[in-house]
Design an enzyme around this catalytic site. Structure first.
Site, PDB file in Angstrom:
ATOM      1  N   ASN A  10     -15.985   9.847  46.587  1.00  0.00           N
ATOM      2  CA  ASN A  10     -16.836   9.393  47.685  1.00  0.00           C
ATOM      3  C   ASN A  10     -15.892   8.815  48.732  1.00  0.00           C
ATOM      4  OD1 ASN A  10     -18.543   8.192  49.476  1.00  0.00           O
ATOM      5  ND2 ASN A  10     -19.356   6.646  48.067  1.00  0.00           N
ATOM      6  N   TRP A  11     -15.688   9.588  49.783  1.00  0.00           N
ATOM      7  CA  TRP A  11     -14.694   9.172  50.779  1.00  0.00           C
ATOM      8  C   TRP A  11     -15.220   8.064  51.698  1.00  0.00           C
ATOM      9  CZ3 TRP A  11     -11.867  14.186  52.895  1.00  0.00           C
ATOM     10  CH2 TRP A  11     -11.222  14.826  51.825  1.00  0.00           C
ATOM     11  N   LYS A  12     -16.517   7.820  51.678  1.00  0.00           N
ATOM     12  CA  LYS A  12     -17.132   6.803  52.543  1.00  0.00           C
ATOM     13  C   LYS A  12     -16.759   7.088  54.013  1.00  0.00           C
ATOM     14  CE  LYS A  12     -17.175   3.757  48.603  1.00  0.00           C
ATOM     15  NZ  LYS A  12     -17.199   2.420  48.077  1.00  0.00           N
ATOM     16  N   GLU A  98     -23.985   0.640  49.272  1.00  0.00           N
ATOM     17  CA  GLU A  98     -23.677   0.274  50.656  1.00  0.00           C
ATOM     18  C   GLU A  98     -24.831   0.641  51.579  1.00  0.00           C
ATOM     19  OE1 GLU A  98     -19.930   2.308  50.632  1.00  0.00           O
ATOM     20  OE2 GLU A  98     -19.173   0.785  49.248  1.00  0.00           O
ATOM     21  N   GLU A 168     -23.062   2.257  39.395  1.00  0.00           N
ATOM     22  CA  GLU A 168     -22.021   1.568  40.148  1.00  0.00           C
ATOM     23  C   GLU A 168     -22.384   0.086  40.272  1.00  0.00           C
ATOM     24  OE1 GLU A 168     -19.815   4.702  42.699  1.00  0.00           O
ATOM     25  OE2 GLU A 168     -21.334   3.733  43.927  1.00  0.00           O
ATOM     26  N   SER A 214     -14.171   0.715  41.271  1.00  0.00           N
ATOM     27  CA  SER A 214     -12.747   0.485  40.987  1.00  0.00           C
ATOM     28  C   SER A 214     -12.238   1.315  39.815  1.00  0.00           C
ATOM     29  CB  SER A 214     -12.472  -1.010  40.764  1.00  0.00           C
ATOM     30  OG  SER A 214     -12.802  -1.739  41.925  1.00  0.00           O
ATOM     31  N   GLY A 235     -14.172   5.843  44.770  1.00  0.00           N
ATOM     32  CA  GLY A 235     -13.998   5.476  46.177  1.00  0.00           C
ATOM     33  C   GLY A 235     -12.522   5.479  46.541  1.00  0.00           C
ATOM     34  N   GLY A 236     -11.900   4.304  46.496  1.00  0.00           N
ATOM     35  CA  GLY A 236     -10.509   4.129  46.951  1.00  0.00           C
ATOM     36  C   GLY A 236      -9.536   5.135  46.352  1.00  0.00           C
TER      37      GLY A 236
HETATM   38  P1  13P Z   1     -14.275   2.135  44.639  1.00  0.00           P
HETATM   39  O1  13P Z   1     -13.760   3.172  43.682  1.00  0.00           O
HETATM   40  O2  13P Z   1     -13.436   2.003  45.883  1.00  0.00           O
HETATM   41  O3  13P Z   1     -14.519   0.818  43.964  1.00  0.00           O
HETATM   42  O4  13P Z   1     -15.701   2.653  45.171  1.00  0.00           O
HETATM   43  C1  13P Z   1     -16.630   3.090  44.247  1.00  0.00           C
HETATM   44  C2  13P Z   1     -17.778   3.684  44.979  1.00  0.00           C
HETATM   45  O5  13P Z   1     -18.517   3.016  45.665  1.00  0.00           O
HETATM   46  C3  13P Z   1     -17.979   5.136  44.846  1.00  0.00           C
HETATM   47  O6  13P Z   1     -19.221   5.506  45.357  1.00  0.00           O
END
Ligand code: 13P
Length: 257
Positions: A10-12, A98, A168, A214, A235-236
């Site tokens: 998920n690149w956000k 989010e 999540e 994470s 995410g990250g």
């Molecule tokens: P992180 O891996 O950066 O904690 O984000 C998780 C996330 O929200 C994936 O949708």
């Protein structure tokens, strides 16, 4: 085990179209074209075209991060399923925490999106998860159960086969704090129990439930050992080719056990 592992990025709100192309080339160079596990990248809308072209000929699928539950019309700034399918999107992330928090998305609205995605041939990745206050208040199971049931309201068992759930915990997203494998497994097992009540045991056994929050190369192996953790929504660690590919390799290892 019938279920396949699934690693989804998920690149956000990260990566321009040019950066998306570079990241996908990097992932492809390291990952080859494995077929043991499912892999997808969910990119910003503006990067879908470049991402789709960069993914041509690869086994990696494309996803979007949201949609609006109408075919077309006066909905300024929104995106329809047809617009996503034009770029060969297979998946769409819905109900991310989010969006629930910053854009006030309700369970009912998220359910409308999940149903519309399914009707239009997109596979929803439905996100659920408790806040820190809810966990500390002993409400985790209640919150996650309610979000799962409401998000999946009025969906048939046949359609549910195309839904992926992502657990999540909000307190673990982007914070470096990860749920322990046991904490995550407890919630995943509860989600599968609800899926079984809603759609029957067979369907529930075949649905993928991802962990997100994470997840990174250092903790993936332990999480993926758990019986009901079928992969990750990342995410990250999805923003760098090396870490994302390392997670794909962890899933391949877990699949071969
Ligand atoms: P992180 O891996 O950066 O904690 O984000 C998780 C996330 O929200 C994936 O949708």
């Amino acid at each position: 085990m019938a279920r396949r592992y699934f690693i989804a990025g998920n690149w956000k709100m990260n990566k321009t179209a040019a950066e998306a192309k570079a990241l996908i080339e990097g992932i492809k160079a390291l990952e080859g074209s494995q077929t043991q596990v499912d892999v997808a990248v969910c990119t910003p809308f503006t990067a879908l075209d470049a991402a789709s072209k960069a993914l041509a000929g690869s086994t990696i699928k494309l996803g979007a991060e949201n949609l609006y539950p109408k075919a077309s019309g006066a909905y300024t700034g929104e995106i329809s399923p047809d617009m996503l399918k034009e770029f060969d999107c297979a998946y769409v992330i819905l109900g991310h925490s989010e969006r629930r928090e910053y854009f006030k998305e309700s369970d009912e609205f998220i359910n409308e999106k999940v149903r519309f995605a399914l009707e239009n041939g997109l596979k929803p990745i439905l996100c659920v998860g408790e806040t820190l206050a809810q966990r500390e208040g002993g409400q985790t199971i209640e919150v996650v159960s309610s979000q799962t049931k409401k998000g999946l309201a009025s969906i048939s068992a046949d359609s549910a086969k195309n839904v992926v759930i992502a657990y999540e915990p909000v307190w673990a997203i982007g914070t470096g704090k990860t749920a322990t494998p046991a904490m995550a497994q407890e919630v995943h097992a509860q989600i599968r129990k609800i899926l079984s009540e809603l759609f029957g045991a067979d369907t529930a056994e075949n649905m993928q439930i991802l962990y997100g929050g994470s997840m990174k190369p250092e903790n993936a192996d332990e999480l993926l050992k758990e019986k009901d953790i079928d992969g990750g929504l990342i995410g990250g660690a999805a923003l760098k080719a090396e870490s994302f590919v390392s997670l794909i390799k962890s899933a391949i290892c877990a699949a071969s056990r």
